[in-house]
Scaffold this active site. Structure first.
Site, PDB file in Angstrom:
ATOM      1  N   ASP A  94       0.539   2.324   8.890  1.00 57.05           N
ATOM      2  CA  ASP A  94       0.125   1.508  10.046  1.00 57.05           C
ATOM      3  C   ASP A  94       1.110   1.520  11.212  1.00 57.05           C
ATOM      4  OD1 ASP A  94      -2.178   0.825   8.759  1.00 57.05           O
ATOM      5  OD2 ASP A  94      -1.445  -1.104   8.029  1.00 57.05           O
ATOM      6  N   ARG A 142      -5.661  -2.447   9.879  1.00 57.91           N
ATOM      7  CA  ARG A 142      -6.347  -3.723   9.630  1.00 57.91           C
ATOM      8  C   ARG A 142      -6.241  -4.666  10.827  1.00 57.91           C
ATOM      9  NH1 ARG A 142      -5.511  -5.305   3.954  1.00 57.91           N
ATOM     10  NH2 ARG A 142      -3.418  -4.584   4.441  1.00 57.91           N
ATOM     11  N   ASP A 168       5.568  -4.589   5.858  1.00 60.93           N
ATOM     12  CA  ASP A 168       6.162  -5.886   6.230  1.00 60.93           C
ATOM     13  C   ASP A 168       6.091  -6.921   5.107  1.00 60.93           C
ATOM     14  OD1 ASP A 168       3.416  -5.991   6.532  1.00 60.93           O
ATOM     15  OD2 ASP A 168       3.480  -7.249   8.319  1.00 60.93           O
ATOM     16  N   GLY A 207       0.850  -1.202   0.000  1.00 60.31           N
ATOM     17  CA  GLY A 207       0.000   0.000   0.000  1.00 60.31           C
ATOM     18  C   GLY A 207       0.876   1.239   0.000  1.00 60.31           C
ATOM     19  N   ARG A 225       0.490  -4.950  -4.922  1.00 62.45           N
ATOM     20  CA  ARG A 225       0.723  -6.141  -4.110  1.00 62.45           C
ATOM     21  C   ARG A 225       0.852  -7.264  -5.146  1.00 62.45           C
ATOM     22  NH1 ARG A 225      -3.868  -3.585  -0.803  1.00 62.45           N
ATOM     23  NH2 ARG A 225      -2.734  -2.552   0.871  1.00 62.45           N
ATOM     24  N   ASP A 247       3.425  -0.556  12.000  1.00 61.52           N
ATOM     25  CA  ASP A 247       3.321  -1.888  12.612  1.00 61.52           C
ATOM     26  C   ASP A 247       4.570  -2.742  12.377  1.00 61.52           C
ATOM     27  OD1 ASP A 247       3.045  -2.269   9.907  1.00 61.52           O
ATOM     28  OD2 ASP A 247       1.209  -3.456  10.007  1.00 61.52           O
ATOM     29  N   THR A 273       4.659   2.743   5.583  1.00 60.86           N
ATOM     30  CA  THR A 273       3.282   2.295   5.824  1.00 60.86           C
ATOM     31  C   THR A 273       2.648   3.189   6.875  1.00 60.86           C
ATOM     32  OG1 THR A 273       1.900   0.591   6.866  1.00 60.86           O
ATOM     33  CG2 THR A 273       4.225   0.485   7.371  1.00 60.86           C
TER      34      THR A 273
HETATM   35  O1  F6P Z   1      -1.571  -1.240   5.130  1.00 53.70           O
HETATM   36  C1  F6P Z   1      -2.109   0.041   5.172  1.00 53.70           C
HETATM   37  C2  F6P Z   1      -3.585   0.005   5.094  1.00 53.70           C
HETATM   38  O2  F6P Z   1      -3.935   1.340   4.960  1.00 53.70           O
HETATM   39  C3  F6P Z   1      -4.359  -0.651   6.245  1.00 53.70           C
HETATM   40  O3  F6P Z   1      -4.431   0.127   7.414  1.00 53.70           O
HETATM   41  C4  F6P Z   1      -5.708  -0.857   5.600  1.00 53.70           C
HETATM   42  O4  F6P Z   1      -6.423  -1.885   6.232  1.00 53.70           O
HETATM   43  C5  F6P Z   1      -5.330  -1.239   4.208  1.00 53.70           C
HETATM   44  O5  F6P Z   1      -4.079  -0.646   3.945  1.00 53.70           O
HETATM   45  C6  F6P Z   1      -6.317  -0.824   3.145  1.00 53.70           C
HETATM   46  O6  F6P Z   1      -5.882  -1.286   1.925  1.00 53.70           O
HETATM   47  P1  F6P Z   1      -6.626  -1.099   0.538  1.00 53.70           P
HETATM   48  O7  F6P Z   1      -6.078   0.146  -0.078  1.00 53.70           O
HETATM   49  O8  F6P Z   1      -6.295  -2.311  -0.247  1.00 53.70           O
HETATM   50  O9  F6P Z   1      -8.094  -0.959   0.834  1.00 53.70           O
END
Ligand code: F6P
Length: 332
Positions: free
Chosen positions: A126, A174, A102, A10, A71, A128, A124
């Site tokens: 997050d 998430r 990660d 992401g 991804r 995390d 990221t």
């Molecule tokens: O990994 C970052 C993140 O923003 C998470 O917090 C979230 O759940 C996810 O990506 C959302 O991803 P997408 O853009 O695929 O909806």
């Protein structure tokens, strides 16, 4: 030497600033940089573009990533990994900078094991990734959340109605509650719900009933705002107003803190490669840039629960119906 750079997984605000730092530091050291579009997917497809200082001149303040990201399930297979390795060799790319989270670091570690010099930069929202104090994009995401809650509080505190008003705001994360815990403390939200700590819905709802307004912050990984709003409606009979912040947190102008962080990590990544380093990522430990081992698969950083509990204590203490009961029941 020829260094490749890609952004993966992401996107996060500040990734462009990291690419810029890699390109400018490489130019300073007399090293060539090849941009790889669309992350590992673009690597497999051979989407290469030489990058020089002029290409990154105006990108420091732009959100997202101009190299794009994906991804890539294909890269996760053995055949994909082999293909990526041979693409790099054919292109004469001896070293690679991977900017991502990660999942992207797992790919980076596999390439390093094949003998490519690889360094990671944590990008990221997050926050995390175990080892580093922070990641590129986290500060920007938290700023968006805090500004939103400030705005919601303006209206929440202004319009006085016969029955209590409830605002439920969902933030990203998430699996973990890092964004929610940090934003909960910074915004003074009345209640913060994260996946790591079970929510005491009974206490929360009785507090809602006794307050003119309540702002509840909930991490997506804790069930999300709609489920929480439904529960409140069922228990208290009030229809909460729901805001799901979603991708507003991931786009937009990176904060100065994220730009500086990205620049420091980008510079360090290039220098790490030039001194023969590989198989680590650049992170922040006690405020300083450090080379850190890639995390083992599936291991995430623990959310700082100290911040979470502080947010809960202070929110509870500030409510008009304040009783110490809840405060006294949570760890100090
Ligand atoms: O990994 C970052 C993140 O923003 C998470 O917090 C979230 O759940 C996810 O990506 C959302 O991803 P997408 O853009 O695929 O909806």
């Amino acid at each position: 030497m020829r260094i490749g750079v890609l952004t993966s997984g992401g996107d996060a605000p500040g990734m462009n600033a990291a690419i810029r730092a890699v390109v400018l530091q490489a130019a300073r050291r007399g090293v060539e940089v090849i941009g790889i579009r669309r992350g590992y997917e673009g690597l497999l497809a051979g989407e290469f573009c030489p990058l020089g200082p002029a290409d990154v001149r105006d990108i420091i303040g732009k959100g997202g990533t101009f190299l794009k990201c994906t991804r890539s399930p294909r890269f996760r297979t053995e055949a994909g990994l082999e293909e990526a390795h041979s693409r790099l060799q054919k292109e004469g790319i001896e070293a690679l900078v991977v900017i991502g989270g990660d999942g992207s670091f797992r790919g980076a570690a596999r390439l390093a094991a094949l003998g490519i010099q690889v360094v990671g930069i944590p990008g990221t929202i997050d926050n995390d990734i175990p080892g580093t104090e922070t990641t590129i994009g986290f500060d920007t995401a938290v700023s968006v959340v805090v500004e939103t809650i400030d705005r919601i509080k303006d209206t929440a505190t202004s319009l006085v109605t016969a029955e209590p008003r409830v605002f439920v705001v969902e933030v990203m994360g998430r699996d973990l509650g890092a964004i929610a815990a940090y934003s909960g403390l910074a915004s003074g939200a009345d209640w913060t719900i994260i996946p790591e700590v079970p929510c005491d819905l009974g206490t929360m709802c009785s507090s809602i009933e006794r307050s003119q307004y309540s702002v509840i912050l909930v991490a997506e990984g804790a069930g999300g705002a709609l489920a929480v709003a439904q529960e409140i409606k069922a228990r208290v009979g009030i229809e909460p107003r729901v805001s799901i912040l979603g991708h507003l947190q991931r786009g937009g102008v990176p904060t100065p803190a994220d730009r500086v962080l990205a620049t420091r990590l980008g510079v360090a990544a290039v220098d790490f490669l030039l001194t023969g380093g590989s198989g680590k990522y650049m992170g922040i430990v006690r405020g300083e840039v450090q080379a850190i081992d890639f995390p083992a698969e599936g291991v995430k950083k623990d959310t700082d629960l100290g911040l979470y509990w502080l947010a809960m204590h202070f929110a509870s203490a500030g409510r008009p119906e304040h009783t110490l009961t809840y405060c006294l029941n949570v760890p100090a």
